[in-house]
Design an enzyme around this catalytic site. Structure first.
Site, mmCIF file in Angstrom:
data_model
loop_
_atom_site.group_PDB
_atom_site.id
_atom_site.type_symbol
_atom_site.label_atom_id
_atom_site.label_comp_id
_atom_site.label_asym_id
_atom_site.label_seq_id
_atom_site.Cartn_x
_atom_site.Cartn_y
_atom_site.Cartn_z
ATOM 1 N N TRP A 240 29.718 35.237 52.541
ATOM 2 C CA TRP A 240 29.268 35.886 53.772
ATOM 3 C C TRP A 240 28.344 34.800 54.594
ATOM 4 O O TRP A 240 27.547 35.132 55.563
ATOM 5 C CB TRP A 240 29.086 37.009 54.148
ATOM 6 N N HIS A 241 28.211 33.680 54.020
ATOM 7 C CA HIS A 241 27.133 32.790 54.976
ATOM 8 C C HIS A 241 27.791 31.569 55.580
ATOM 9 O O HIS A 241 27.327 30.492 56.050
ATOM 10 C CB HIS A 241 26.275 32.129 53.966
ATOM 11 N N TYR A 242 29.186 32.092 56.402
ATOM 12 C CA TYR A 242 29.936 30.996 56.972
ATOM 13 C C TYR A 242 29.180 30.706 58.446
ATOM 14 O O TYR A 242 28.424 31.516 58.778
ATOM 15 C CB TYR A 242 31.309 31.878 57.578
#
Ligand code: FAD
Ligand code: NAG
Ligand code: NAG
Ligand code: NAG
Ligand code: NAG
Ligand code: NAG
Ligand code: NAG
Ligand code: NAG
Ligand code: NAG
Ligand code: NAG
Length: 577
Positions: free
Chosen positions: A510-512
């Site tokens: 979820w570090h997009y």
């Protein structure tokens, strides 16, 4: 796509839904006199700054700018306060598996076939995340061209309110000692700094397991200078072109929770600005909806092209995450990310654990394993779930208690990039996004190296008490692959290839980020190229994910750093003109 799976986008989830120690904590909402529901907004209103998106960057930015200016912060989601799914560490995963329209998490599936999620709540991703708090490296700060002193002051401003030292219990301690034993050294102790070796990082969960979020940074706000609207979705940024050298942003249109449209406008004055902080998906999407983006793509959606900006939505990246699931003979604590191994091979090793995966509620939260709440035990006996069947087959009957955790690995960077496009003109809907995980062979190499290190940690002496000696690493790999962690086909011969395992079991951490990168869509001051009075300040401006995990740097950038810079530059130019 099969949306029933969206309930499980939390894919990597560790905790139990049962409240810790039998009591449920529900944080008292702070006395924020400036927070209102969007339905109370006037038809039209005027401010010096309009910030779109009350997320991880938007909240601290609004708090800082409100000191001396009138600020409107517009957030599409509701309040995080009083929601135990957000507040309690043990509920990590509850919001992620809540697929209702008012959930603080909005699921999406990338075109890669990987389940993912984005925030829809005041406080943004900091209300959903695993809490790990760690600064960017000194090199990262230098490469970004940031002022190192102001960066450090800004991190401290954030840390004073929302960062804590985590309690180190048995599972996290064993991972730490295992990392040191296999040579991820030196040991750097507890630190926020990003340095090679093994460390204990910060967390936004306090000692009682209660989450503190970017919304808490609004405590720094000047209540007289700030208006926060909740459940308010921005549809479009308005530009003036007549008599202007460049299109100049001057207002926004947003809808309230009843669907009624309102307008907010900038006060007269050439220094006033709109700031887009809608996150890595929301910010490029809203630029395109407002006519700033690749001309041909905008025209295909009948959007009037204001500025042909082919780089909007390009350079989207998501750091691939791969995890190995490890059933444990001993009870383990509920923990999210606390320890990290920062290896020189471009792979970050982290871990999480759950106390009691054997309870139906625990399984629901561990959404990866079983779709239906509470069905674990029946599924287990009829063995209709191939993942669970395999899992229990591999264990001795006496050991068939479901507890344990996982060790995961995040690839630095990454180097692979994809792009984002509109699906339609509805700002409530997700745009379509492809990250092209492992397209660059360097990312695949880093992942394979990381998996190799994880296999050694699992085999280490320090970690041995948390493993069953008869469950070999290939058996753990087989088990992990049998869970529906993504929508990709699995290749059952992978035990010989870490690279194939990386591809087959890829998830998101979820570090997009990306989509509005510095030098491509915004300049070094985060001003959108080709227009006036508009900046983007959030994770969409990053080329690479900062630190091992990004939230500290997102808050730092939004807060003191850009807030103070904007205010100082304004005072300086007022003084000289
Ligand atoms: C499950 C999960 C776990 C994570 N774990 C960690 C971790 O342990 N450590 C870490 O450092 N990082 C972690 N991260 C990443 C980190 O939380 C994010 O990188 C960061 O929060 C992104 O901040 P942002 O300001 O760019 O976007 P966001 O915080 O997402 O803010 C964007 C805001 O804009 C709002 N918005 C969007 N469009 C509109 C619109 N049209 N109108 C009005 N409002 C709009 C959204 O509702 C949202 O509140 C995790 C993230 C997730 C989701
Ligand atoms: C909340 O804040 C308002 C204005 O800032 C103040 O008038 C009021 O007394 C506060 N209420 C409480 C319960 O602290
Ligand atoms: C705003 O949204 C939250 C959840 O996101 C919801 O609980 C609340 O009822 C909404 N407010 C209104 C007025 O619709
Ligand atoms: C908490 O999460 C659960 C499970 O996803 C959901 O059913 C419930 O409605 C959520 N509660 C709140 C207050 O959002
Ligand atoms: C900022 O702090 C870090 C430690 O977190 C330190 O290494 C660095 O030198 C500091 N930078 C400046 C410019 O003081
Ligand atoms: C504001 O209200 C007027 C009528 O009072 C209406 O005509 C107009 O469309 C409204 N504007 C917006 C932006 O809603
Ligand atoms: C664009 O407009 C044309 C003509 O009005 C219409 O036929 C077409 O369906 C529209 N396309 C989209 C994507 O809305
Ligand atoms: C892993 O699975 C493959 C294919 O199902 C099987 O051939 C192999 O023996 C398994 N390895 C272990 C160690 O379980
Ligand atoms: C392993 O799987 C891949 C992908 O399906 C296939 O191309 C390859 O031939 C297989 N290797 C063996 C030894 O079965
Ligand atoms: C606000 O203005 C005061 C007085 O000019 C100044 O000292 C302060 O630094 C300013 N604060 C911010 C955040 O701009």
């Amino acid at each position: 796509m099969d949306l029933s799976w969206c309930r499980f986008v939390g894919a990597l989830v560790v905790a139990i839904l049962l409240c810790l120690q039998g009591f449920c904590y529900s944080e008292q909402a702070p006395n924020y006199s400036f927070v209102h529901d969007s339905t109370s907004a006037p038809n039209i209103s005027y401010y010096d700054y309009i910030i779109i998106g009350g997320g991880t960057a938007g909240c601290p930015l609004a708090a800082t700018l409100s000191q001396n200016y009138s600020v409107l912060l517009i957030e599409r989601g509701g309040s995080p306060y009083g929601n135990p799914n957000i507040t309690n560490l043990a509920n990590f995963g509850a919001s992620l598996s809540d697929n209702t329209p008012t959930s603080p998490a909005q699921p999406f599936i990338s075109e890669d076939g990987v389940y993912n999620s984005r925030a829809r709540v005041l406080g943004g991703g900091s209300c959903l995340n695993a809490g790990f708090y760690t600064r960017a490296s000194v090199d990262y700060v230098n490469n970004a061209g940031w002022d190192g002193n102001l960066v450090n002051q800004s991190y401290q401003w954030v840390e004073k309110l929302v960062a804590f030292e985590p309690p180190m219990r048995q599972w996290q301690s064993a991972v730490r000692d295992g990392l040191l034993e296999v040579g991820v050294t030196p040991y750097n102790g507890f630190t926020y700094d990003h340095i090679i070796g093994t460390k204990v990082g910060g967390t936004i969960f306090d000692r009682d397991g209660h989450r503190h979020t970017a919304a808490d940074l609004l405590e720094y706000a000047n209540p007289k200078g700030l208006t926060v609207l909740l459940n308010a979705t921005v549809h479009q940024i308005l530009f003036r072109t007549k008599g202007k050298a460049k299109p100049t942003a001057h207002g926004v249109i947003f809808s309230d929770s009843l669907g009624i449209k309102h307008r907010a406008q900038l006060n007269k004055g050439s220094k006033n600005e709109i700031i887009l902080s809608a996150g890595a998906l929301g910010s490029p999407q809203l630029l395109m909806l407002s006519g700033v983006g690749p001309a041909e793509h905008l025209r295909s959606h009948n959007i009037t092209v204001l500025v042909d900006q082919p780089m909007v939505g390009q350079g989207m990246s998501d750091n691939p995450m791969n995890a190995i699931y490890i059933p444990s003979p001993l009870d383990v604590e509920v923990s999210l990310i606390q320890v990290v191994g920062i290896t020189p091979v471009g792979s970050y090793i982290e871990a999480a654990s759950g106390a009691n995966f054997g309870s139906p509620a625990g399984m629901q939260s561990f959404g990866m394993f079983e779709p239906q709440t509470g069905e674990l035990f029946t599924v287990r006996s009829d063995q209709s779930n191939p993942g669970m069947a395999k899992f229990f087959e591999a264990m001795k009957p006496a050991d068939r208690v479901f507890r344990g955790g996982f060790i995961l690995e995040k690839v630095l960077g990454p180097s692979s990039t994809g792009h984002l496009e509109l699906r339609n003109k509805n700002p409530h809907d997700n745009p379509s996004v492809r990250f092209n995980y492992f397209q660059d062979p360097e990312d695949l190499r880093r992942c394979a190296e990381g998996i190799r290190i994880i296999s050694r940690v699992i085999a280490s002496r320090a970690f041995s008490k948390f493993t069953y000696p008869y469950l070999s690493f290939p058996a753990l790999v087989n088990m992990t692959l049998s869970f529906p962690v993504n929508m990709l086909p699995k290749h059952n011969n992978v035990t010989s290839s870490h690279e194939q395992f990386c591809r087959d079991s890829v998830m998101t951490i979820w570090h997009y980020h990306g989509g509005n990168q510095v030098g491509k869509v915004v300049d070094n001051d985060y001003k959108v190229l080709g227009v006036d009075a508009l900046r983007v300040i959030d994770g969409s401006t990053f080329q690479y994910s900062p630190g091992t995990n990004p939230q500290a740097t997102v808050m730092m950038l939004g807060s003191r750093y850009m807030g103070v810079k904007i205010a100082n530059d304004r005072v300086k130019s007022d003084g000289s003109s």
